[in-house]
Design an enzyme around this catalytic site. Structure first.
Site, PDB file in Angstrom:
ATOM      1  N   LYS A  18       0.835  -1.217   0.000  1.00  0.00           N
ATOM      2  CA  LYS A  18       0.000   0.000   0.000  1.00  0.00           C
ATOM      3  C   LYS A  18       0.866   1.263   0.000  1.00  0.00           C
ATOM      4  O   LYS A  18       0.633   2.175  -0.785  1.00  0.00           O
ATOM      5  CB  LYS A  18      -0.922   0.027   1.239  1.00  0.00           C
ATOM      6  CG  LYS A  18      -1.873  -1.157   1.309  1.00  0.00           C
ATOM      7  CD  LYS A  18      -2.763  -1.082   2.528  1.00  0.00           C
ATOM      8  CE  LYS A  18      -2.014  -1.191   3.850  1.00  0.00           C
ATOM      9  NZ  LYS A  18      -1.314  -2.479   4.058  1.00  0.00           N
ATOM     10  N   ARG A  97      -9.408   0.512   9.629  1.00  0.00           N
ATOM     11  CA  ARG A  97      -8.977  -0.838   9.987  1.00  0.00           C
ATOM     12  C   ARG A  97     -10.035  -1.567  10.792  1.00  0.00           C
ATOM     13  O   ARG A  97      -9.854  -2.747  11.098  1.00  0.00           O
ATOM     14  CB  ARG A  97      -7.712  -0.765  10.829  1.00  0.00           C
ATOM     15  CG  ARG A  97      -6.424  -0.822  10.010  1.00  0.00           C
ATOM     16  CD  ARG A  97      -5.310  -0.479  10.959  1.00  0.00           C
ATOM     17  NE  ARG A  97      -4.065  -1.157  10.709  1.00  0.00           N
ATOM     18  CZ  ARG A  97      -3.035  -0.615  10.067  1.00  0.00           C
ATOM     19  NH1 ARG A  97      -3.129   0.578   9.536  1.00  0.00           N
ATOM     20  NH2 ARG A  97      -1.898  -1.273   9.967  1.00  0.00           N
ATOM     21  N   ARG A 136      11.605  -5.681   4.522  1.00  0.00           N
ATOM     22  CA  ARG A 136      11.252  -4.268   4.340  1.00  0.00           C
ATOM     23  C   ARG A 136      12.237  -3.348   5.059  1.00  0.00           C
ATOM     24  O   ARG A 136      12.639  -3.599   6.182  1.00  0.00           O
ATOM     25  CB  ARG A 136       9.835  -4.020   4.867  1.00  0.00           C
ATOM     26  CG  ARG A 136       9.493  -2.541   4.925  1.00  0.00           C
ATOM     27  CD  ARG A 136       8.011  -2.287   4.923  1.00  0.00           C
ATOM     28  NE  ARG A 136       7.339  -2.764   6.112  1.00  0.00           N
ATOM     29  CZ  ARG A 136       6.011  -2.708   6.268  1.00  0.00           C
ATOM     30  NH1 ARG A 136       5.240  -2.228   5.301  1.00  0.00           N
ATOM     31  NH2 ARG A 136       5.461  -3.152   7.365  1.00  0.00           N
ATOM     32  N   ARG A 169      11.541  -1.510  10.407  1.00  0.00           N
ATOM     33  CA  ARG A 169      10.516  -0.973  11.303  1.00  0.00           C
ATOM     34  C   ARG A 169      10.483  -1.752  12.612  1.00  0.00           C
ATOM     35  O   ARG A 169      10.661  -2.965  12.613  1.00  0.00           O
ATOM     36  CB  ARG A 169       9.136  -1.060  10.620  1.00  0.00           C
ATOM     37  CG  ARG A 169       8.875   0.096   9.703  1.00  0.00           C
ATOM     38  CD  ARG A 169       7.622  -0.037   8.896  1.00  0.00           C
ATOM     39  NE  ARG A 169       6.439  -0.469   9.630  1.00  0.00           N
ATOM     40  CZ  ARG A 169       5.200  -0.401   9.126  1.00  0.00           C
ATOM     41  NH1 ARG A 169       5.009   0.077   7.911  1.00  0.00           N
ATOM     42  NH2 ARG A 169       4.172  -0.824   9.822  1.00  0.00           N
ATOM     43  N   ARG A 180      -0.240  -8.395  13.736  1.00  0.00           N
ATOM     44  CA  ARG A 180      -0.846  -7.445  12.799  1.00  0.00           C
ATOM     45  C   ARG A 180      -1.636  -8.175  11.713  1.00  0.00           C
ATOM     46  O   ARG A 180      -2.714  -7.739  11.317  1.00  0.00           O
ATOM     47  CB  ARG A 180       0.231  -6.544  12.206  1.00  0.00           C
ATOM     48  CG  ARG A 180       0.666  -5.470  13.202  1.00  0.00           C
ATOM     49  CD  ARG A 180       2.078  -4.994  12.963  1.00  0.00           C
ATOM     50  NE  ARG A 180       2.266  -4.435  11.664  1.00  0.00           N
ATOM     51  CZ  ARG A 180       3.372  -4.595  10.938  1.00  0.00           C
ATOM     52  NH1 ARG A 180       4.385  -5.300  11.396  1.00  0.00           N
ATOM     53  NH2 ARG A 180       3.462  -4.035   9.765  1.00  0.00           N
TER      54      ARG A 180
HETATM   55  P1  ADP Z   1       2.169  -2.005   3.151  1.00  0.00           P
HETATM   56  O1  ADP Z   1       2.205  -0.489   3.139  1.00  0.00           O
HETATM   57  O2  ADP Z   1       0.952  -2.551   2.472  1.00  0.00           O
HETATM   58  O3  ADP Z   1       2.388  -2.625   4.503  1.00  0.00           O
HETATM   59  P2  ADP Z   1       4.732  -1.772   1.766  1.00  0.00           P
HETATM   60  O4  ADP Z   1       4.453  -0.802   0.660  1.00  0.00           O
HETATM   61  O5  ADP Z   1       5.487  -1.269   2.942  1.00  0.00           O
HETATM   62  O6  ADP Z   1       3.372  -2.506   2.245  1.00  0.00           O
HETATM   63  O7  ADP Z   1       5.478  -3.012   1.117  1.00  0.00           O
HETATM   64  C1  ADP Z   1       5.928  -4.104   1.933  1.00  0.00           C
HETATM   65  C2  ADP Z   1       7.275  -4.605   1.405  1.00  0.00           C
HETATM   66  O8  ADP Z   1       7.076  -5.274   0.147  1.00  0.00           O
HETATM   67  C3  ADP Z   1       8.279  -3.487   1.152  1.00  0.00           C
HETATM   68  O9  ADP Z   1       9.561  -3.972   1.522  1.00  0.00           O
HETATM   69  C4  ADP Z   1       8.174  -3.236  -0.363  1.00  0.00           C
HETATM   70  O10 ADP Z   1       9.404  -2.750  -0.912  1.00  0.00           O
HETATM   71  C5  ADP Z   1       7.845  -4.628  -0.883  1.00  0.00           C
HETATM   72  N1  ADP Z   1       6.956  -4.596  -2.071  1.00  0.00           N
HETATM   73  C6  ADP Z   1       5.943  -3.716  -2.312  1.00  0.00           C
HETATM   74  N2  ADP Z   1       5.322  -4.013  -3.478  1.00  0.00           N
HETATM   75  C7  ADP Z   1       5.960  -5.127  -3.975  1.00  0.00           C
HETATM   76  C8  ADP Z   1       5.774  -5.928  -5.164  1.00  0.00           C
HETATM   77  N3  ADP Z   1       4.817  -5.645  -6.064  1.00  0.00           N
HETATM   78  N4  ADP Z   1       6.612  -6.979  -5.329  1.00  0.00           N
HETATM   79  C9  ADP Z   1       7.571  -7.265  -4.400  1.00  0.00           C
HETATM   80  N5  ADP Z   1       7.795  -6.553  -3.273  1.00  0.00           N
HETATM   81  C10 ADP Z   1       7.000  -5.500  -3.060  1.00  0.00           C
HETATM   82  P1  AMP Z   2       0.950   0.603   9.072  1.00  0.00           P
HETATM   83  O1  AMP Z   2       2.105   1.491   8.747  1.00  0.00           O
HETATM   84  O2  AMP Z   2      -0.302   0.957   8.315  1.00  0.00           O
HETATM   85  O3  AMP Z   2       1.302  -0.866   8.937  1.00  0.00           O
HETATM   86  O4  AMP Z   2       0.583   0.860  10.607  1.00  0.00           O
HETATM   87  C1  AMP Z   2       1.545   0.620  11.618  1.00  0.00           C
HETATM   88  C2  AMP Z   2       0.886   0.629  13.004  1.00  0.00           C
HETATM   89  O5  AMP Z   2       0.294   1.932  13.264  1.00  0.00           O
HETATM   90  C3  AMP Z   2      -0.249  -0.357  13.230  1.00  0.00           C
HETATM   91  O6  AMP Z   2       0.207  -1.665  13.545  1.00  0.00           O
HETATM   92  C4  AMP Z   2      -0.999   0.305  14.405  1.00  0.00           C
HETATM   93  O7  AMP Z   2      -0.285   0.170  15.618  1.00  0.00           O
HETATM   94  C5  AMP Z   2      -0.920   1.775  14.012  1.00  0.00           C
HETATM   95  N1  AMP Z   2      -2.035   2.157  13.120  1.00  0.00           N
HETATM   96  C6  AMP Z   2      -1.951   2.613  11.839  1.00  0.00           C
HETATM   97  N2  AMP Z   2      -3.158   2.880  11.329  1.00  0.00           N
HETATM   98  C7  AMP Z   2      -4.059   2.558  12.290  1.00  0.00           C
HETATM   99  C8  AMP Z   2      -5.473   2.581  12.362  1.00  0.00           C
HETATM  100  N3  AMP Z   2      -6.225   2.968  11.322  1.00  0.00           N
HETATM  101  N4  AMP Z   2      -6.067   2.187  13.528  1.00  0.00           N
HETATM  102  C9  AMP Z   2      -5.340   1.797  14.577  1.00  0.00           C
HETATM  103  N5  AMP Z   2      -3.985   1.727  14.576  1.00  0.00           N
HETATM  104  C10 AMP Z   2      -3.345   2.103  13.445  1.00  0.00           C
END
Ligand code: ADP
Ligand code: AMP
Length: 229
Positions: A18, A97, A136, A169, A180
């Site tokens: 995302k 969420r 990541r 992270r 999560r």
């Molecule tokens: P989210 O925001 O949904 O948690 P991220 O954008 O942080 O996901 O992506 C999670 C991990 O997967 C990151 O390390 C990113 O670089 C990698 N990633 C994202 N899109 C792809 C894809 N299409 N193919 C392979 N790896 C990806």
């Molecule tokens: P994310 O970067 O979207 O994976 O979010 C990281 C963390 O932030 C989550 O595991 C929660 O602890 C907090 N968080 C982000 N968005 C929300 C939400 N909409 N509601 C509650 N907690 C959130």
């Protein structure tokens, strides 16, 4: 161009891509990326009562309480819509969420006289997610997202965008990832039915190269705007 703001919500499990996609598609669709996760990462750095409270939820991979999360999103939406002339709306990532958050978003948008144009599900099978999350890396300065193998930076450990230091992270530990993902499937995935019923849901295959996902998202979302380009 419609004068009423139009927002897009991007959904999917942790690791679906995302944040990666939001950074790519938001400028193309004239949207401003708002990530509640990014907002909390910023707040948790501060040595304040709020920072400590957020850190406690965040680092365990637990959800921050709805009331606080809704308030933060609403404040950010105000800021964004006041500042940015020429934008269409927000690309909301990480929210809602829970069903309560989905209903709060509907109220927030209706009260502001705005609309949600589409909800995009970035669909990735569960077995792919752990390998994505364990590799990541994010920039400690600007939050840009990388992957050690699938999307490495040009120079190891340095952000391509701002030169900041890349780090893992604090919630990408195996225990927090499990928690999560469990929360996602239990509490967040059911909201998809709510958006399906409202006729807003578009599903995109997220299990393909980053650029292909990006093209699929922009193609699916564009026709949903009232001034469909
Ligand atoms: P989210 O925001 O949904 O948690 P991220 O954008 O942080 O996901 O992506 C999670 C991990 O997967 C990151 O390390 C990113 O670089 C990698 N990633 C994202 N899109 C792809 C894809 N299409 N193919 C392979 N790896 C990806
Ligand atoms: P994310 O970067 O979207 O994976 O979010 C990281 C963390 O932030 C989550 O595991 C929660 O602890 C907090 N968080 C982000 N968005 C929300 C939400 N909409 N509601 C509650 N907690 C959130």
């Amino acid at each position: 161009m419609s004068d009423r703001a139009e927002h897009v919500v991007i959904m999917g499990p942790q690791g679906a891509g995302k944040g990666t996609q939001a950074a790519l598609v938001a400028p193309e669709l004239r949207l401003v990326h708002i990530s509640t996760g990014d907002l909390f990462r910023e707040v948790r750095k501060a040595d304040t009562e709020l920072g400590r409270e957020i850190r406690d939820y965040y680092d365990r991979g637990a959800l921050v309480p709805d009331e606080l999360t809704i308030r933060m999103l609403s404040a950010r939406l105000d800021e964004v819509m006041q500042q940015d002339a020429g934008i269409r709306g927000a690309l909301i990532d990480g929210f809602p969420r829970t069903q309560a958050q989905a209903e709060a978003l509907d109220r927030m948008v209706a009260d502001r006289g705005e609309r949600i144009a589409a909800v995009v599900l970035v669909d990735v099978p569960r077995e792919r997610l752990v390998e994505r999350l364990s590799g990541r890396l994010i920039c400690s300065n600007c939050g840009a997202t990388y992957h050690r193998v699938f999307n490495p930076p040009k120079e190891s450990g340095r952000c391509d965008v701002c030169g900041g230091t890349l780090e893992q992270r604090s919630d990408d530990t195996p225990e927090a990832v499990e928690r999560r993902l469990a929360i996602y499937y239990e509490q967040t995935a059911p909201i998809l039915d709510y958006y399906q019923t409202a006729g807003l849901l578009v599903t995109v295959n997220g299990d393909q190269p980053i650029d292909d996902v990006k093209n699929a998202i922009t193609a699916a979302v564009r026709p949903r705007f009232s001034d469909a380009e």
